[in-house]
Design a protein around this motif. Structure first.
Motif, PDB file in Angstrom:
ATOM      1  N   CYS A  18     -10.151   0.437  -9.876  1.00  0.00           N
ATOM      2  CA  CYS A  18     -10.717  -0.845 -10.302  1.00  0.00           C
ATOM      3  C   CYS A  18     -10.521  -1.935  -9.250  1.00  0.00           C
ATOM      4  O   CYS A  18     -10.932  -3.073  -9.468  1.00  0.00           O
ATOM      5  N   LEU A  19      -9.886  -1.597  -8.153  1.00  0.00           N
ATOM      6  CA  LEU A  19      -9.593  -2.593  -7.126  1.00  0.00           C
ATOM      7  C   LEU A  19     -10.646  -2.538  -6.016  1.00  0.00           C
ATOM      8  O   LEU A  19     -11.027  -1.447  -5.572  1.00  0.00           O
ATOM      9  N   ASP A  20     -11.088  -3.691  -5.554  1.00  0.00           N
ATOM     10  CA  ASP A  20     -12.064  -3.732  -4.459  1.00  0.00           C
ATOM     11  C   ASP A  20     -11.531  -3.008  -3.222  1.00  0.00           C
ATOM     12  O   ASP A  20     -12.307  -2.472  -2.435  1.00  0.00           O
ATOM     13  N   GLN A  21     -10.228  -3.013  -3.036  1.00  0.00           N
ATOM     14  CA  GLN A  21      -9.612  -2.462  -1.824  1.00  0.00           C
ATOM     15  C   GLN A  21      -9.224  -0.988  -1.995  1.00  0.00           C
ATOM     16  O   GLN A  21      -8.400  -0.465  -1.235  1.00  0.00           O
ATOM     17  N   ARG A  22      -9.810  -0.284  -2.977  1.00  0.00           N
ATOM     18  CA  ARG A  22      -9.358   1.087  -3.282  1.00  0.00           C
ATOM     19  C   ARG A  22      -9.446   2.027  -2.079  1.00  0.00           C
ATOM     20  O   ARG A  22      -8.624   2.937  -1.942  1.00  0.00           O
ATOM     21  N   ALA A  23     -10.429   1.822  -1.208  1.00  0.00           N
ATOM     22  CA  ALA A  23     -10.572   2.728  -0.058  1.00  0.00           C
ATOM     23  C   ALA A  23      -9.366   2.649   0.871  1.00  0.00           C
ATOM     24  O   ALA A  23      -9.077   3.596   1.606  1.00  0.00           O
ATOM     25  N   GLU A  24      -8.671   1.533   0.842  1.00  0.00           N
ATOM     26  CA  GLU A  24      -7.522   1.340   1.748  1.00  0.00           C
ATOM     27  C   GLU A  24      -6.205   1.727   1.087  1.00  0.00           C
ATOM     28  O   GLU A  24      -5.153   1.581   1.691  1.00  0.00           O
ATOM     29  N   LEU A  25      -6.251   2.184  -0.162  1.00  0.00           N
ATOM     30  CA  LEU A  25      -5.023   2.448  -0.904  1.00  0.00           C
ATOM     31  C   LEU A  25      -4.824   3.950  -1.111  1.00  0.00           C
ATOM     32  O   LEU A  25      -4.616   4.427  -2.230  1.00  0.00           O
ATOM     33  N   ALA A  26      -4.889   4.677  -0.026  1.00  0.00           N
ATOM     34  CA  ALA A  26      -4.667   6.132  -0.105  1.00  0.00           C
ATOM     35  C   ALA A  26      -3.290   6.402  -0.687  1.00  0.00           C
ATOM     36  O   ALA A  26      -2.308   5.790  -0.279  1.00  0.00           O
ATOM     37  N   PRO A  27      -3.211   7.306  -1.673  1.00  0.00           N
ATOM     38  CA  PRO A  27      -1.908   7.575  -2.299  1.00  0.00           C
ATOM     39  C   PRO A  27      -0.909   8.152  -1.311  1.00  0.00           C
ATOM     40  O   PRO A  27      -1.265   8.914  -0.416  1.00  0.00           O
ATOM     41  N   LYS A  28       0.359   7.793  -1.518  1.00  0.00           N
ATOM     42  CA  LYS A  28       1.431   8.232  -0.618  1.00  0.00           C
ATOM     43  C   LYS A  28       2.350   9.259  -1.277  1.00  0.00           C
ATOM     44  O   LYS A  28       3.199   9.837  -0.613  1.00  0.00           O
ATOM     45  N   ARG A  29       2.238   9.442  -2.594  1.00  0.00           N
ATOM     46  CA  ARG A  29       3.033  10.482  -3.231  1.00  0.00           C
ATOM     47  C   ARG A  29       2.360  10.909  -4.529  1.00  0.00           C
ATOM     48  O   ARG A  29       1.518  10.192  -5.070  1.00  0.00           O
ATOM     49  N   GLN A  30       2.754  12.098  -5.004  1.00  0.00           N
ATOM     50  CA  GLN A  30       2.222  12.643  -6.248  1.00  0.00           C
ATOM     51  C   GLN A  30       3.389  12.969  -7.168  1.00  0.00           C
ATOM     52  O   GLN A  30       4.364  13.582  -6.735  1.00  0.00           O
TER      53      GLN A  30
ATOM     54  N   PRO B  51       0.808  -1.228   0.000  1.00  0.00           N
ATOM     55  CA  PRO B  51       0.000   0.000   0.000  1.00  0.00           C
ATOM     56  C   PRO B  51       0.839   1.274   0.000  1.00  0.00           C
ATOM     57  O   PRO B  51       0.353   2.320  -0.438  1.00  0.00           O
ATOM     58  N   SER B  52       2.091   1.195   0.439  1.00  0.00           N
ATOM     59  CA  SER B  52       2.928   2.399   0.435  1.00  0.00           C
ATOM     60  C   SER B  52       3.352   2.779  -0.979  1.00  0.00           C
ATOM     61  O   SER B  52       3.923   3.847  -1.194  1.00  0.00           O
ATOM     62  N   ARG B  53       3.069   1.913  -1.952  1.00  0.00           N
ATOM     63  CA  ARG B  53       3.411   2.210  -3.340  1.00  0.00           C
ATOM     64  C   ARG B  53       2.182   2.636  -4.136  1.00  0.00           C
ATOM     65  O   ARG B  53       2.082   2.411  -5.337  1.00  0.00           O
TER      66      ARG B  53
ATOM     67  N   SER C  48      -2.556   4.965  -9.046  1.00  0.00           N
ATOM     68  CA  SER C  48      -2.104   3.605  -9.342  1.00  0.00           C
ATOM     69  C   SER C  48      -1.335   3.052  -8.159  1.00  0.00           C
ATOM     70  O   SER C  48      -0.762   3.808  -7.360  1.00  0.00           O
ATOM     71  N   VAL C  49      -1.299   1.734  -8.068  1.00  0.00           N
ATOM     72  CA  VAL C  49      -0.470   1.061  -7.068  1.00  0.00           C
ATOM     73  C   VAL C  49       0.372   0.020  -7.800  1.00  0.00           C
ATOM     74  O   VAL C  49      -0.091  -0.600  -8.756  1.00  0.00           O
ATOM     75  N   ILE C  50       1.604  -0.125  -7.342  1.00  0.00           N
ATOM     76  CA  ILE C  50       2.551  -0.987  -8.032  1.00  0.00           C
ATOM     77  C   ILE C  50       2.443  -2.432  -7.540  1.00  0.00           C
ATOM     78  O   ILE C  50       2.391  -2.688  -6.336  1.00  0.00           O
TER      79      ILE C  50
END
Ligand SMILES: [Zn+2]
Ligand SMILES: [Zn+2]
Length: 133
Positions: A99-111, A20-22, A42-44
């Protein structure tokens, strides 16, 4: 974190293990255009941690101003963006967080590419809100 994704019509489904940190925001103009939105999140996922479990995404090879080519995969039926990756021997995949079910938990960490951010994208908290349309 285990994540499950799918396109809007359901022809394509996939799963991955992500850190999630990515999770990050990209403000580049290509992401604005290809996502149809102000920015893309996006998440890597490492290559070995990403599996398409249903369907075959269509791919579009984007050439950046720098000349770099990048594969963008999407559902040919509904148009949902699924991931992007390097053209040759990709080591990582950038999964589209929406598009991910877990999107609410994937707060972005950088821009990144903030120089091309639309000026209003950094502050939407002052806009009038409604729980539904
Ligand atoms: Zn679809
Ligand atoms: Zn971008």
């Amino acid at each position: 974190m285990k994540v499950h994704g799918r396109c809007h019509c359901g022809e394509i489904a996939y799963e991955a293990d992500v850190d999630p940190s990515r999770s990050g925001i990209c403000h580049c103009t290509d992401c604005q255009m290809l996502s149809g939105s102000a920015y893309r999140v996006s998440v890597i996922a490492d290559r070995d941690a990403f599996t398409i479990t249903r369907g075959h995404p269509k791919t579009y090879v984007k050439t950046a101003e720098s000349g770099n080519k990048r594969v963008h995969a999407f559902c040919s039926n509904c148009g949902t963006p699924v991931y992007s990756c390097a053209l040759q021997d990709p080591a990582i995949y950038a999964l589209r967080v929406g598009c991910l079910d877990q999107r609410a938990e994937l707060a972005p960490k950088r821009q990144i590419w903030c120089a091309s951010a639309v000026p209003w994208s950094s502050n939407i908290t002052s806009i009038e809100t409604f729980d539904r349309q």
